[in-house]
Design a protein around this motif. Structure first.
Motif, PDB file in Angstrom:
ATOM      1  N   ILE A 156       0.819  -1.209   0.000  1.00 34.97           N
ATOM      2  CA  ILE A 156       0.000   0.000   0.000  1.00 34.97           C
ATOM      3  C   ILE A 156       0.854   1.261   0.000  1.00 34.97           C
ATOM      4  CG2 ILE A 156      -0.199   0.186   2.523  1.00 34.97           C
ATOM      5  CD1 ILE A 156      -3.159   0.993   2.074  1.00 34.97           C
ATOM      6  N   GLN A 157       2.061   1.167   0.573  1.00 35.09           N
ATOM      7  CA  GLN A 157       2.934   2.337   0.659  1.00 35.09           C
ATOM      8  C   GLN A 157       3.785   2.521  -0.594  1.00 35.09           C
ATOM      9  OE1 GLN A 157       3.489  -0.566   1.977  1.00 35.09           O
ATOM     10  NE2 GLN A 157       5.662  -1.066   1.982  1.00 35.09           N
ATOM     11  N   GLY A 158       3.607   1.622  -1.559  1.00 33.33           N
ATOM     12  CA  GLY A 158       4.427   1.668  -2.763  1.00 33.33           C
ATOM     13  C   GLY A 158       3.603   1.947  -4.003  1.00 33.33           C
ATOM     14  N   LEU A 159       3.965   1.281  -5.075  1.00 34.03           N
ATOM     15  CA  LEU A 159       3.315   1.521  -6.361  1.00 34.03           C
ATOM     16  C   LEU A 159       1.845   1.115  -6.367  1.00 34.03           C
ATOM     17  CD1 LEU A 159       6.242   0.193  -8.571  1.00 34.03           C
ATOM     18  CD2 LEU A 159       5.676   2.583  -8.116  1.00 34.03           C
ATOM     19  N   ALA A 160       1.486   0.172  -5.500  1.00 34.84           N
ATOM     20  CA  ALA A 160       0.095  -0.290  -5.462  1.00 34.84           C
ATOM     21  C   ALA A 160      -0.845   0.733  -4.845  1.00 34.84           C
ATOM     22  CB  ALA A 160       0.000  -1.609  -4.697  1.00 34.84           C
ATOM     23  N   ALA A 161      -0.314   1.846  -4.358  1.00 39.01           N
ATOM     24  CA  ALA A 161      -1.185   2.898  -3.814  1.00 39.01           C
ATOM     25  C   ALA A 161      -2.220   3.342  -4.838  1.00 39.01           C
ATOM     26  CB  ALA A 161      -0.344   4.091  -3.354  1.00 39.01           C
ATOM     27  N   VAL A 162      -1.884   3.245  -6.116  1.00 40.83           N
ATOM     28  CA  VAL A 162      -2.842   3.680  -7.154  1.00 40.83           C
ATOM     29  C   VAL A 162      -4.031   2.735  -7.276  1.00 40.83           C
ATOM     30  CG1 VAL A 162      -1.026   4.849  -8.460  1.00 40.83           C
ATOM     31  CG2 VAL A 162      -1.619   2.481  -9.035  1.00 40.83           C
ATOM     32  N   PHE A 163      -3.933   1.541  -6.677  1.00 44.62           N
ATOM     33  CA  PHE A 163      -5.044   0.589  -6.714  1.00 44.62           C
ATOM     34  C   PHE A 163      -6.020   0.786  -5.550  1.00 44.62           C
ATOM     35  CE2 PHE A 163      -1.703  -2.583  -8.483  1.00 44.62           C
ATOM     36  CZ  PHE A 163      -1.794  -2.026  -9.752  1.00 44.62           C
ATOM     37  N   ILE A 164      -5.614   1.553  -4.538  1.00 46.90           N
ATOM     38  CA  ILE A 164      -6.385   1.640  -3.294  1.00 46.90           C
ATOM     39  C   ILE A 164      -7.395   2.774  -3.374  1.00 46.90           C
ATOM     40  CG2 ILE A 164      -6.260   1.808  -0.791  1.00 46.90           C
ATOM     41  CD1 ILE A 164      -4.834  -0.650  -2.040  1.00 46.90           C
ATOM     42  N   GLU A 165      -8.662   2.421  -3.368  1.00 46.14           N
ATOM     43  CA  GLU A 165      -9.725   3.426  -3.421  1.00 46.14           C
ATOM     44  C   GLU A 165      -9.876   4.124  -2.078  1.00 46.14           C
ATOM     45  OE1 GLU A 165     -14.562   3.411  -3.998  1.00 46.14           O
ATOM     46  OE2 GLU A 165     -13.356   2.056  -5.232  1.00 46.14           O
ATOM     47  N   ARG A 166      -9.869   3.337  -0.996  1.00 46.32           N
ATOM     48  CA  ARG A 166      -9.944   3.922   0.348  1.00 46.32           C
ATOM     49  C   ARG A 166      -9.603   2.866   1.384  1.00 46.32           C
ATOM     50  NH1 ARG A 166     -15.168   2.967  -1.219  1.00 46.32           N
ATOM     51  NH2 ARG A 166     -16.483   1.739   0.210  1.00 46.32           N
ATOM     52  N   ILE A 167      -9.297   3.343   2.592  1.00 49.40           N
ATOM     53  CA  ILE A 167      -9.107   2.442   3.717  1.00 49.40           C
ATOM     54  C   ILE A 167      -9.927   2.960   4.887  1.00 49.40           C
ATOM     55  CG2 ILE A 167      -6.755   1.887   2.945  1.00 49.40           C
ATOM     56  CD1 ILE A 167      -5.772   3.294   5.522  1.00 49.40           C
ATOM     57  N   GLU A 168     -10.275   2.061   5.772  1.00 50.83           N
ATOM     58  CA  GLU A 168     -10.970   2.402   7.011  1.00 50.83           C
ATOM     59  C   GLU A 168     -10.168   1.784   8.146  1.00 50.83           C
ATOM     60  OE1 GLU A 168     -14.896   0.840   6.497  1.00 50.83           O
ATOM     61  OE2 GLU A 168     -15.209   1.929   4.613  1.00 50.83           O
ATOM     62  N   GLY A 169      -9.402   2.643   8.851  1.00 52.71           N
ATOM     63  CA  GLY A 169      -8.568   2.141   9.926  1.00 52.71           C
ATOM     64  C   GLY A 169      -7.154   2.671   9.822  1.00 52.71           C
ATOM     65  N   SER A 170      -6.200   1.881  10.282  1.00 51.64           N
ATOM     66  CA  SER A 170      -4.805   2.305  10.398  1.00 51.64           C
ATOM     67  C   SER A 170      -4.012   2.044   9.121  1.00 51.64           C
ATOM     68  CB  SER A 170      -4.146   1.568  11.569  1.00 51.64           C
ATOM     69  OG  SER A 170      -2.748   1.772  11.574  1.00 51.64           O
ATOM     70  N   HIS A 171      -3.512   3.121   8.510  1.00 51.42           N
ATOM     71  CA  HIS A 171      -2.662   2.962   7.328  1.00 51.42           C
ATOM     72  C   HIS A 171      -1.354   2.276   7.697  1.00 51.42           C
ATOM     73  CE1 HIS A 171       0.301   4.221   4.256  1.00 51.42           C
ATOM     74  NE2 HIS A 171      -0.716   4.179   3.428  1.00 51.42           N
ATOM     75  N   SER A 172      -0.747   2.679   8.813  1.00 52.78           N
ATOM     76  CA  SER A 172       0.555   2.094   9.189  1.00 52.78           C
ATOM     77  C   SER A 172       0.429   0.604   9.481  1.00 52.78           C
ATOM     78  CB  SER A 172       1.167   2.823  10.391  1.00 52.78           C
ATOM     79  OG  SER A 172       0.404   2.627  11.570  1.00 52.78           O
ATOM     80  N   ALA A 173      -0.749   0.150   9.954  1.00 53.96           N
ATOM     81  CA  ALA A 173      -0.942  -1.277  10.197  1.00 53.96           C
ATOM     82  C   ALA A 173      -0.913  -2.062   8.895  1.00 53.96           C
ATOM     83  CB  ALA A 173      -2.268  -1.520  10.923  1.00 53.96           C
ATOM     84  N   VAL A 174      -1.449  -1.472   7.824  1.00 49.53           N
ATOM     85  CA  VAL A 174      -1.416  -2.142   6.522  1.00 49.53           C
ATOM     86  C   VAL A 174       0.025  -2.207   6.007  1.00 49.53           C
ATOM     87  CG1 VAL A 174      -2.328  -2.164   4.170  1.00 49.53           C
ATOM     88  CG2 VAL A 174      -3.759  -1.345   6.046  1.00 49.53           C
ATOM     89  N   VAL A 175       0.803  -1.161   6.281  1.00 46.23           N
ATOM     90  CA  VAL A 175       2.212  -1.157   5.886  1.00 46.23           C
ATOM     91  C   VAL A 175       2.980  -2.228   6.648  1.00 46.23           C
ATOM     92  CG1 VAL A 175       4.333   0.220   5.764  1.00 46.23           C
ATOM     93  CG2 VAL A 175       2.111   1.288   5.277  1.00 46.23           C
ATOM     94  N   GLY A 176       2.611  -2.432   7.933  1.00 46.74           N
ATOM     95  CA  GLY A 176       3.289  -3.489   8.688  1.00 46.74           C
ATOM     96  C   GLY A 176       3.333  -3.333  10.188  1.00 46.74           C
ATOM     97  N   LEU A 177       2.896  -2.171  10.719  1.00 48.63           N
ATOM     98  CA  LEU A 177       2.956  -1.968  12.165  1.00 48.63           C
ATOM     99  C   LEU A 177       1.975  -0.862  12.561  1.00 48.63           C
ATOM    100  CD1 LEU A 177       4.791  -3.326  14.332  1.00 48.63           C
ATOM    101  CD2 LEU A 177       6.234  -1.295  14.215  1.00 48.63           C
ATOM    102  N   PRO A 178       0.989  -1.153  13.409  1.00 48.81           N
ATOM    103  CA  PRO A 178       0.055  -0.108  13.842  1.00 48.81           C
ATOM    104  C   PRO A 178       0.743   0.807  14.857  1.00 48.81           C
ATOM    105  CG  PRO A 178      -0.450  -2.169  14.966  1.00 48.81           C
ATOM    106  CD  PRO A 178       0.670  -2.470  13.996  1.00 48.81           C
ATOM    107  N   LEU A 179       1.107   2.014  14.441  1.00 48.78           N
ATOM    108  CA  LEU A 179       1.977   2.845  15.270  1.00 48.78           C
ATOM    109  C   LEU A 179       1.317   3.336  16.550  1.00 48.78           C
ATOM    110  CD1 LEU A 179       4.033   4.919  12.677  1.00 48.78           C
ATOM    111  CD2 LEU A 179       4.788   3.012  14.126  1.00 48.78           C
ATOM    112  N   PHE A 180       0.027   3.659  16.517  1.00 46.21           N
ATOM    113  CA  PHE A 180      -0.626   4.105  17.747  1.00 46.21           C
ATOM    114  C   PHE A 180      -0.561   3.016  18.815  1.00 46.21           C
ATOM    115  CE2 PHE A 180      -4.382   4.228  20.477  1.00 46.21           C
ATOM    116  CZ  PHE A 180      -4.256   5.493  21.034  1.00 46.21           C
ATOM    117  N   GLU A 181      -0.983   1.815  18.459  1.00 51.51           N
ATOM    118  CA  GLU A 181      -0.981   0.709  19.420  1.00 51.51           C
ATOM    119  C   GLU A 181       0.428   0.312  19.804  1.00 51.51           C
ATOM    120  OE1 GLU A 181      -4.819   0.869  17.328  1.00 51.51           O
ATOM    121  OE2 GLU A 181      -2.729   0.895  16.661  1.00 51.51           O
ATOM    122  N   THR A 182       1.351   0.335  18.826  1.00 55.60           N
ATOM    123  CA  THR A 182       2.740  -0.022  19.117  1.00 55.60           C
ATOM    124  C   THR A 182       3.360   0.951  20.109  1.00 55.60           C
ATOM    125  OG1 THR A 182       3.036  -1.057  16.940  1.00 55.60           O
ATOM    126  CG2 THR A 182       5.027  -0.337  18.089  1.00 55.60           C
ATOM    127  N   ALA A 183       3.129   2.239  19.904  1.00 51.81           N
ATOM    128  CA  ALA A 183       3.673   3.242  20.824  1.00 51.81           C
ATOM    129  C   ALA A 183       3.147   3.036  22.236  1.00 51.81           C
ATOM    130  CB  ALA A 183       3.336   4.644  20.325  1.00 51.81           C
TER     131      ALA A 183
END
Length: 199
Positions: A156-183
């Motif tokens: 999602i953070q790379g070239l495939a971003a052009v395929f993503i219409e929308r997300i509901e929730g944590s973007h960083s979790a899709v990349v690989g780590l939910p930063l709010f919860e991790t912190a």
């Protein structure tokens, strides 16, 4: 490459450059110690249970090699209840992208941190909606090399971003780590945040 042991405040039990970059973005310097565990899903094991188990196992395995708090994490792309792992080859990647094309799916990321407070964990689910992806786009995307080591066959953070219409929730979790919860987990384990920012 591992971070210097004199500056590291956390052991990352993963070889994922994306997780290391996400931790660096909140000022957490890590030593990288990938662990080798069996990542085969259990019979009738749900995706949420699966990713949580792997995160715990990675953190536990890493704790055998480091005196620092240890973070383990795992991400699964789930569509129609089926876990889509990393593609085996071009055909497998194309099949996964066809499955996801024009549809909603879930990305589940679990994080576990072993440290003075014991084993702390969290699991985050994000809903992702992809637009329709044409066959020539699927072929061209594989040729970039990006999908080869990505759960679900896309980044999602790379070239495939052009395929993503929308997300509901944590973007960083899709990349690989939910930063709010991790912190939150790191703070409970006494791991300082922001300690390398601005230097």
């Amino acid at each position: 490459m591992s971070a210097s042991s004199t500056t590291a405040v956390l052991c990352l039990a993963s070889a994922s450059p994306r997780r290391r970059e996400l931790l660096a973005s909140i000022g957490v310097e890590v030593e990288v110690r990938p662990v080798d565990i069996d990542e085969t899903p259990g019979d009738a094991e749900s995706a949420a249970v699966y990713v949580a188990r792997l995160a715990r196992q990675k953190a536990s395995a890493g704790a055998r090699f480091s005196s620092l708090p240890v973070l383990g994490s795992d991400t699964a792309v789930v569509c129609d209840g089926v876990i889509l792992g990393k593609p085996d080859d071009r055909q497998h990647a194309a099949a996964m992208l066809r499955t996801l094309s024009g549809r909603r799916h879930r990305v589940m990321t679990a994080v576990a941190v072993s440290g003075p407070a014991g084993m702390l964990e969290a699991c985050v689910t994000t809903e992702v909606v992809m637009r329709d992806i044409a066959e020539h786009e699927i072929a061209a995307y594989w040729d970039t090399g990006e999908p080869a080591d990505k759960a679900g066959g896309y980044a999602i953070q790379g070239l495939a971003a052009v395929f993503i219409e929308r997300i509901e929730g944590s973007h960083s979790a899709v990349v690989g780590l939910p930063l709010f919860e991790t912190a939150t987990l790191l703070t409970r384990q006494g791991v300082p945040l922001w300690n390398r920012l601005g230097r």
